[in-house]
Design a protein around this motif. Sequence first.
Motif, PDB file in Angstrom:
ATOM      1  N   ILE A  65       0.842  -1.201   0.000  1.00 19.60           N
ATOM      2  CA  ILE A  65       0.000   0.000   0.000  1.00 19.60           C
ATOM      3  C   ILE A  65       0.878   1.252   0.000  1.00 19.60           C
ATOM      4  N   SER A  66       1.922   1.230   0.771  1.00 19.35           N
ATOM      5  CA  SER A  66       2.829   2.388   0.840  1.00 19.35           C
ATOM      6  C   SER A  66       3.533   2.619  -0.502  1.00 19.35           C
ATOM      7  N   ARG A  67       3.851   1.525  -1.202  1.00 16.51           N
ATOM      8  CA  ARG A  67       4.563   1.651  -2.478  1.00 16.51           C
ATOM      9  C   ARG A  67       3.718   2.371  -3.526  1.00 16.51           C
ATOM     10  N   VAL A  68       2.399   2.088  -3.554  1.00 20.03           N
ATOM     11  CA  VAL A  68       1.543   2.680  -4.594  1.00 20.03           C
ATOM     12  C   VAL A  68       1.010   4.050  -4.194  1.00 20.03           C
ATOM     13  N   SER A  69       1.281   4.490  -2.976  1.00 18.44           N
ATOM     14  CA  SER A  69       0.750   5.785  -2.520  1.00 18.44           C
ATOM     15  C   SER A  69       1.784   6.525  -1.684  1.00 18.44           C
ATOM     16  N   PRO A  70       2.979   6.775  -2.207  1.00 13.07           N
ATOM     17  CA  PRO A  70       4.024   7.406  -1.391  1.00 13.07           C
ATOM     18  C   PRO A  70       3.728   8.851  -1.029  1.00 13.07           C
ATOM     19  N   ASP A  71       2.890   9.532  -1.816  1.00 14.81           N
ATOM     20  CA  ASP A  71       2.631  10.957  -1.602  1.00 14.81           C
ATOM     21  C   ASP A  71       1.278  11.234  -0.948  1.00 14.81           C
ATOM     22  N   HIS A  72       0.562  10.180  -0.583  1.00 16.92           N
ATOM     23  CA  HIS A  72      -0.766  10.345   0.010  1.00 16.92           C
ATOM     24  C   HIS A  72      -0.858   9.553   1.316  1.00 16.92           C
ATOM     25  N   PRO A  73      -1.311  10.164   2.407  1.00 15.85           N
ATOM     26  CA  PRO A  73      -1.628   9.375   3.599  1.00 15.85           C
ATOM     27  C   PRO A  73      -2.884   8.546   3.331  1.00 15.85           C
ATOM     28  N   VAL A  74      -2.845   7.293   3.712  1.00 15.56           N
ATOM     29  CA  VAL A  74      -3.939   6.362   3.447  1.00 15.56           C
ATOM     30  C   VAL A  74      -4.382   5.716   4.755  1.00 15.56           C
ATOM     31  N   PHE A  75      -5.698   5.651   4.971  1.00 13.73           N
ATOM     32  CA  PHE A  75      -6.223   4.883   6.104  1.00 13.73           C
ATOM     33  C   PHE A  75      -7.462   4.150   5.634  1.00 13.73           C
ATOM     34  N   LEU A  76      -7.412   2.832   5.754  1.00 15.14           N
ATOM     35  CA  LEU A  76      -8.463   1.963   5.246  1.00 15.14           C
ATOM     36  C   LEU A  76      -9.094   1.198   6.406  1.00 15.14           C
ATOM     37  N   TYR A  77     -10.361   1.502   6.687  1.00 10.70           N
ATOM     38  CA  TYR A  77     -11.053   0.870   7.814  1.00 10.70           C
ATOM     39  C   TYR A  77     -11.456  -0.562   7.459  1.00 10.70           C
ATOM     40  N   HIS A  78     -11.265  -1.441   8.415  1.00 11.34           N
ATOM     41  CA  HIS A  78     -11.745  -2.817   8.327  1.00 11.34           C
ATOM     42  C   HIS A  78     -13.266  -2.809   8.162  1.00 11.34           C
ATOM     43  N   ALA A  79     -13.826  -3.853   7.554  1.00 10.87           N
ATOM     44  CA  ALA A  79     -15.280  -3.921   7.376  1.00 10.87           C
ATOM     45  C   ALA A  79     -16.017  -3.746   8.695  1.00 10.87           C
ATOM     46  N   SER A  80     -15.457  -4.255   9.771  1.00  8.19           N
ATOM     47  CA  SER A  80     -16.099  -4.166  11.082  1.00  8.19           C
ATOM     48  C   SER A  80     -16.054  -2.765  11.671  1.00  8.19           C
ATOM     49  N   GLY A  81     -15.121  -1.926  11.169  1.00  5.03           N
ATOM     50  CA  GLY A  81     -14.911  -0.613  11.764  1.00  5.03           C
ATOM     51  C   GLY A  81     -14.056  -0.657  13.010  1.00  5.03           C
ATOM     52  N   HIS A  82     -13.529  -1.836  13.355  1.00  2.94           N
ATOM     53  CA  HIS A  82     -12.779  -1.991  14.606  1.00  2.94           C
ATOM     54  C   HIS A  82     -11.277  -2.131  14.386  1.00  2.94           C
ATOM     55  N   ALA A  83     -10.831  -1.929  13.170  1.00  5.55           N
ATOM     56  CA  ALA A  83      -9.405  -1.916  12.865  1.00  5.55           C
ATOM     57  C   ALA A  83      -9.206  -1.048  11.634  1.00  5.55           C
ATOM     58  N   GLY A  84      -7.976  -0.618  11.422  1.00  9.78           N
ATOM     59  CA  GLY A  84      -7.677   0.187  10.252  1.00  9.78           C
ATOM     60  C   GLY A  84      -6.279  -0.102   9.751  1.00  9.78           C
ATOM     61  N   PHE A  85      -6.069   0.146   8.459  1.00  6.14           N
ATOM     62  CA  PHE A  85      -4.787  -0.126   7.824  1.00  6.14           C
ATOM     63  C   PHE A  85      -4.207   1.187   7.326  1.00  6.14           C
ATOM     64  N   ALA A  86      -3.023   1.546   7.799  1.00 10.58           N
ATOM     65  CA  ALA A  86      -2.379   2.805   7.434  1.00 10.58           C
ATOM     66  C   ALA A  86      -1.137   2.534   6.584  1.00 10.58           C
ATOM     67  N   ASN A  87      -0.885   3.464   5.659  1.00 13.58           N
ATOM     68  CA  ASN A  87       0.370   3.362   4.901  1.00 13.58           C
ATOM     69  C   ASN A  87       1.478   4.129   5.629  1.00 13.58           C
ATOM     70  N   ALA A  88       2.686   4.111   5.050  1.00 14.24           N
ATOM     71  CA  ALA A  88       3.829   4.740   5.712  1.00 14.24           C
ATOM     72  C   ALA A  88       3.623   6.233   5.899  1.00 14.24           C
ATOM     73  N   ARG A  89       3.045   6.902   4.887  1.00 19.02           N
ATOM     74  CA  ARG A  89       2.852   8.355   4.973  1.00 19.02           C
ATOM     75  C   ARG A  89       1.904   8.702   6.112  1.00 19.02           C
ATOM     76  N   ALA A  90       0.833   7.948   6.285  1.00 22.99           N
ATOM     77  CA  ALA A  90      -0.116   8.214   7.371  1.00 22.99           C
ATOM     78  C   ALA A  90       0.550   8.024   8.728  1.00 22.99           C
ATOM     79  N   MET A  91       1.369   7.004   8.860  1.00 23.71           N
ATOM     80  CA  MET A  91       2.053   6.771  10.137  1.00 23.71           C
ATOM     81  C   MET A  91       3.082   7.860  10.419  1.00 23.71           C
TER      82      MET A  91
END
Length: 593
Positions: free
Chosen positions: A182-208
């Motif tokens: 995810i970080s490789r395809v979006s180096p210039d954008h912070p990304v946060f992707l919520y799990h279907a449940s809404g109880h977890a999320g996936f962040a790329n390097a820029r967001a962290m």
Amino acid sequence: MQGGSRLWILAAYSSSTPAQLFNMTNKYFFLLGIYYLMLMQGCSPAYEEATHIFVGGNIYTVNPDQPIVEAIALKENQILFTGDAADVHGYMGPETKITELRGKTMTPGWIEGHGHFMGLGYSELNLDLSDTRSFGEIADLVKAAAEKTPKGEWIVGRGWHQSKWTESPGKEINGFPLHHEISRVSPDHPVFLYHASGHAGFANARAMEIAGLSPLGGEQMRDAMELEGGEIIRDENGNPTGVFNERAMGLISRHIPESSPEKDIQAFELAQEACFRNGITGFHDAGIGAATLELYRQMKSERKLKLRMYLMLAGGQKEWLEEWFLKGPEIDSLLTIRAIKLSCDGALGSRGAWLLEEYSDRPGHFGHETLPMSYVQKIAELSLQHGFQVCSHAIGDRANKEVLDRYQAALESLKGNIPDHRFRIEHAQHLHPEDIPRFAELGVLPAMQAIHLSSDRPWAIDRLGEKRIKEGAYMWQALLQTGVPVINGTDVPVEPINPLANFYASVTRKTLQGKPEEGYEAEQKMTREQALKSYTLDAAYGAFEENMKGSLEVGKVADLVVFDRNIMEIPEAEILQTKVVLTVLDGKIVYQQ
């Protein structure tokens, strides 16, 4: 003849087969002929004149004293008559609109018993990951979004679920992939992707990096690892993988810019339209903050709110709740505020549900207590004193047991002077067998989402093991047999808003692909009557509104939905092919196919 009736006849003739036309004409002109005969004899209608009459279909009222009728008459926004077609003519007048159902099926308007309204709206605006079947598909969608998003702007999405992927993502930590692709395809954008449940999320390097949590580690990041009620998944070197579980999500999400008022209104309107398309006339919004409440009030004052909303105040804001305890509930036919939502554990998919025994597929891990149980008891006691309902999110058996214990302690503190509290547990997905009868004993309502079984059961057995699944998971019939109502819903946007998929899950206990043949733990299936009631009258009861809506009875509000097939009789597989053709709310047509 009234203009609306003339238009109806022309439309019916143009779209009917000869056989349908013959049957429709006989029924319609039988009723219309009686009316004109009365006029010729100088008679007026024998009863109060209806504004709208529906005849010629299968009308299921969810009224045990009159479960099926042939006709229903409305007077503005209320039900005036239900009964035989031969008896409805007395309610006809010169301005009465008559709709021939032509064999279609009518029920009360359906009530979403647990959902997230603005989440539904924003799911149509943000990146939708609900249909992804691999980590590679997610990376492709993020890459496409990055190519059309200005550099530096956030990319937000929701809907991924690692247990539904059909391809391996490669290296995994605790069942989750690492952020690198995810970080490789979006180096210039912070990304946060919520799990279907809404109880977890996936962040790329820029967001962290923006959150001060360098993916390469560091003291600040390591300090955050000890967050209570949440978890940052780390690799073997102690570095974050990009997965933030439960309360740890806030470390990233607090940096996502707030949405604009214009975008909020757009999301609101999209959500309301989606409800009407699906026959939803009422919505229990499970956890809102002050800003969302003000948006709803604005929409109501501008006459843009048409859906009946039952609101649960987010229970984590103690000072805000204290203000509400002082002023008390607000009860209105469109916008009612009398419930408090407490989030007491996480989700099973992200292994955040709080269990009595360790996860079968993660030894030594028991999930998360995301809210102190002492706080749950305190809010329950204050709610009993001030007329509020408590609705506690609890998925794991430990969370359900603890919440029931706190409810019981709060009720016992009243020393017998117990009000009609209708406290709820939202989800009640996994129960210890000893706790099943306690719902009825304490007057606690389980608000369960049948569609979660269709989506989760194939992998949930990995989390809990066969014994716990069979004895305590998705125990709809066991709870119903104790006499307690079950409130149904979708938990949208965790699942799509479509109530027919949920109805199918309720009566089959199968995946939406029809597996397994006999259904999972088939003895826990609902009957079709139970499933319909769980989405109508029982959901209304869960909001103290059973005297106003939830069944088609004289004096109740005219909230109706018409389906193109008889969902109470058709083969199971056809339920998923059924369409909503008409939604009526407060006597007005709000959706027509």
